[in-house]
Design an enzyme around this catalytic site. Structure first.
Site, PDB file in Angstrom:
ATOM      1  CD  GLU A   1     -13.230   6.467 -26.781  1.00 54.65           C
ATOM      2  OE1 GLU A   1     -14.621   7.012 -26.236  1.00 54.65           O
ATOM      3  OE2 GLU A   1     -13.127   5.880 -26.232  1.00 54.65           O
TER       4      GLU A   1
ATOM      5  CG  ASN B   1      -4.973   7.328 -26.427  1.00 56.51           C
ATOM      6  OD1 ASN B   1      -5.562   6.611 -25.454  1.00 56.51           O
ATOM      7  ND2 ASN B   1      -4.474   6.934 -27.862  1.00 56.51           N
TER       8      ASN B   1
ATOM      9  CG  HIS C   1      -9.086   4.027 -28.108  1.00 55.84           C
ATOM     10  ND1 HIS C   1      -8.546   4.199 -27.174  1.00 55.84           N
ATOM     11  CD2 HIS C   1     -10.043   4.463 -28.116  1.00 55.84           C
ATOM     12  CE1 HIS C   1      -9.343   4.191 -26.353  1.00 55.84           C
ATOM     13  NE2 HIS C   1     -10.860   4.717 -26.633  1.00 55.84           N
ATOM     14  CB  ILE C   2      -3.151   4.090 -31.571  1.00 56.51           C
ATOM     15  CG1 ILE C   2      -3.030   6.146 -30.827  1.00 56.51           C
ATOM     16  CG2 ILE C   2      -2.313   3.892 -32.603  1.00 56.51           C
ATOM     17  CD1 ILE C   2      -1.655   6.227 -29.635  1.00 56.51           C
TER      18      ILE C   2
ATOM     19  NE  ARG D   1       2.069   0.845 -23.875  1.00 55.90           N
ATOM     20  CZ  ARG D   1       0.321   1.076 -24.235  1.00 55.90           C
ATOM     21  NH1 ARG D   1      -0.176   2.837 -24.807  1.00 55.90           N
ATOM     22  NH2 ARG D   1      -0.677   0.740 -23.768  1.00 55.90           N
TER      23      ARG D   1
ATOM     24  CE1 TYR E   1      -1.619   1.306 -28.186  1.00 58.07           C
ATOM     25  CE2 TYR E   1       0.148  -0.012 -26.879  1.00 58.07           C
ATOM     26  CZ  TYR E   1      -0.781  -0.123 -27.652  1.00 58.07           C
ATOM     27  OH  TYR E   1      -2.065  -0.221 -26.831  1.00 58.07           O
TER      28      TYR E   1
ATOM     29  N   PRO F   1      -2.003   7.305 -19.193  1.00 57.44           N
ATOM     30  CG  PRO F   1      -2.913   5.279 -18.496  1.00 57.44           C
ATOM     31  CD  PRO F   1      -3.577   6.839 -19.159  1.00 57.44           C
ATOM     32  CG  ASN F   2       1.445   2.648 -19.612  1.00 59.32           C
ATOM     33  OD1 ASN F   2       2.511   2.918 -19.095  1.00 59.32           O
ATOM     34  ND2 ASN F   2       0.171   2.037 -18.904  1.00 59.32           N
TER      35      ASN F   2
ATOM     36  NE  ARG G   1      -4.555  -4.375 -28.094  1.00 59.45           N
ATOM     37  CZ  ARG G   1      -3.877  -3.229 -28.099  1.00 59.45           C
ATOM     38  NH1 ARG G   1      -3.788  -2.235 -27.890  1.00 59.45           N
ATOM     39  NH2 ARG G   1      -3.051  -3.853 -27.062  1.00 59.45           N
TER      40      ARG G   1
ATOM     41  CB  ALA H   1      -5.058   1.426 -19.495  1.00 64.09           C
TER      42      ALA H   1
ATOM     43  NE  ARG I   1      -6.201  -4.049 -24.714  1.00 62.46           N
ATOM     44  CZ  ARG I   1      -5.014  -3.629 -24.267  1.00 62.46           C
ATOM     45  NH1 ARG I   1      -5.116  -2.479 -23.597  1.00 62.46           N
ATOM     46  NH2 ARG I   1      -4.122  -4.363 -23.433  1.00 62.46           N
TER      47      ARG I   1
HETATM   48  C1  DQA Z   1      -4.863   2.633 -26.618  1.00 62.47           C
HETATM   49  C2  DQA Z   1      -6.023   1.419 -26.834  1.00 62.47           C
HETATM   50  C3  DQA Z   1      -6.090   1.057 -24.753  1.00 62.47           C
HETATM   51  O1  DQA Z   1      -6.864   0.540 -24.854  1.00 62.47           O
HETATM   52  C4  DQA Z   1      -4.393   0.860 -24.124  1.00 62.47           C
HETATM   53  O2  DQA Z   1      -4.526   0.474 -23.080  1.00 62.47           O
HETATM   54  C5  DQA Z   1      -3.183   1.930 -24.469  1.00 62.47           C
HETATM   55  C6  DQA Z   1      -3.724   2.723 -26.427  1.00 62.47           C
HETATM   56  C7  DQA Z   1      -4.390   3.167 -28.265  1.00 62.47           C
HETATM   57  O3  DQA Z   1      -4.824   4.811 -28.062  1.00 62.47           O
HETATM   58  O4  DQA Z   1      -4.997   2.334 -29.078  1.00 62.47           O
HETATM   59  O5  DQA Z   1      -2.893   2.691 -23.558  1.00 62.47           O
HETATM   60  O6  DQA Z   1      -5.867   3.905 -25.805  1.00 62.47           O
END
Ligand code: DQA
Length: 138
Positions: free
Chosen positions: A95, A71, A97-98, A17, A22, A9-10, A104, A74, A108
């Site tokens: 896995e 990825n 994460h950017i 964003r 990011y 998501p997102n 953070r 959330a 998370r």
């Molecule tokens: C994320 C980190 C997550 O905590 C966050 O909700 C994201 C992006 C990252 O790629 O850093 O949407 O997965």
């Protein structure tokens, strides 16, 4: 080598964003570059904001692809269902994460993906996806 990148998501909003966290590239532009650079690999990309669609995609590729780069955004921090899907399939999952999630908020720091992932790459920006890809091409 058949690899799928699955974004949660997102992440469809990359480029717009929170660019300070990011970055300013869209994922589509980045993916096009990856496809050109790794033309010998069969790369697929899927993004969804819907948890069940992510699980469907993990199941679809999870018995036939050589690798899944995930990825879950959330959902990483909340989804028992995605964690179970990774446990259920045969294809190794990396896995990504950017951002460096450990710098953070504490919510998370929890991941339902990590216990069953082959490896974890955090905090390298979009380059993390490429590093994951390279780990499959060794
Ligand atoms: C994320 C980190 C997550 O905590 C966050 O909700 C994201 C992006 C990252 O790629 O850093 O949407 O997965």
């Amino acid at each position: 080598m058949r690899i799928v990148i699955i974004n949660g998501p997102n992440l469809n909003l990359l480029g717009k964003r929170e660019p300070g966290i990011y970055g300013s590239s869209t994922f589509e532009a980045f993916f096009e570059k990856l496809q050109k650079k790794y033309a010998e690999m069969e790369l697929h990309y899927f993004q969804s904001n819907i948890e069940g669609e992510l699980i469907d995609k993990i199941q679809e590729f999870g018995f036939s692809a050589d690798g899944i780069i995930l990825n879950a955004a959330a959902y990483t921090h909340t989804s028992v269902g995605i964690g179970d899907a990774i446990k259920a399939v045969e294809t190794p999952v990396i896995e990504v994460h950017i951002s460096n999630v450990y710098q953070r908020e504490t919510f998370r720091h929890q991941s339902y993906i990590s216990p069953n992932a082959t490896g974890i790459i955090v905090g390298f920006g979009l380059q993390g996806y490429e590093l994951a890809l390279q780990s499959f091409s060794k």
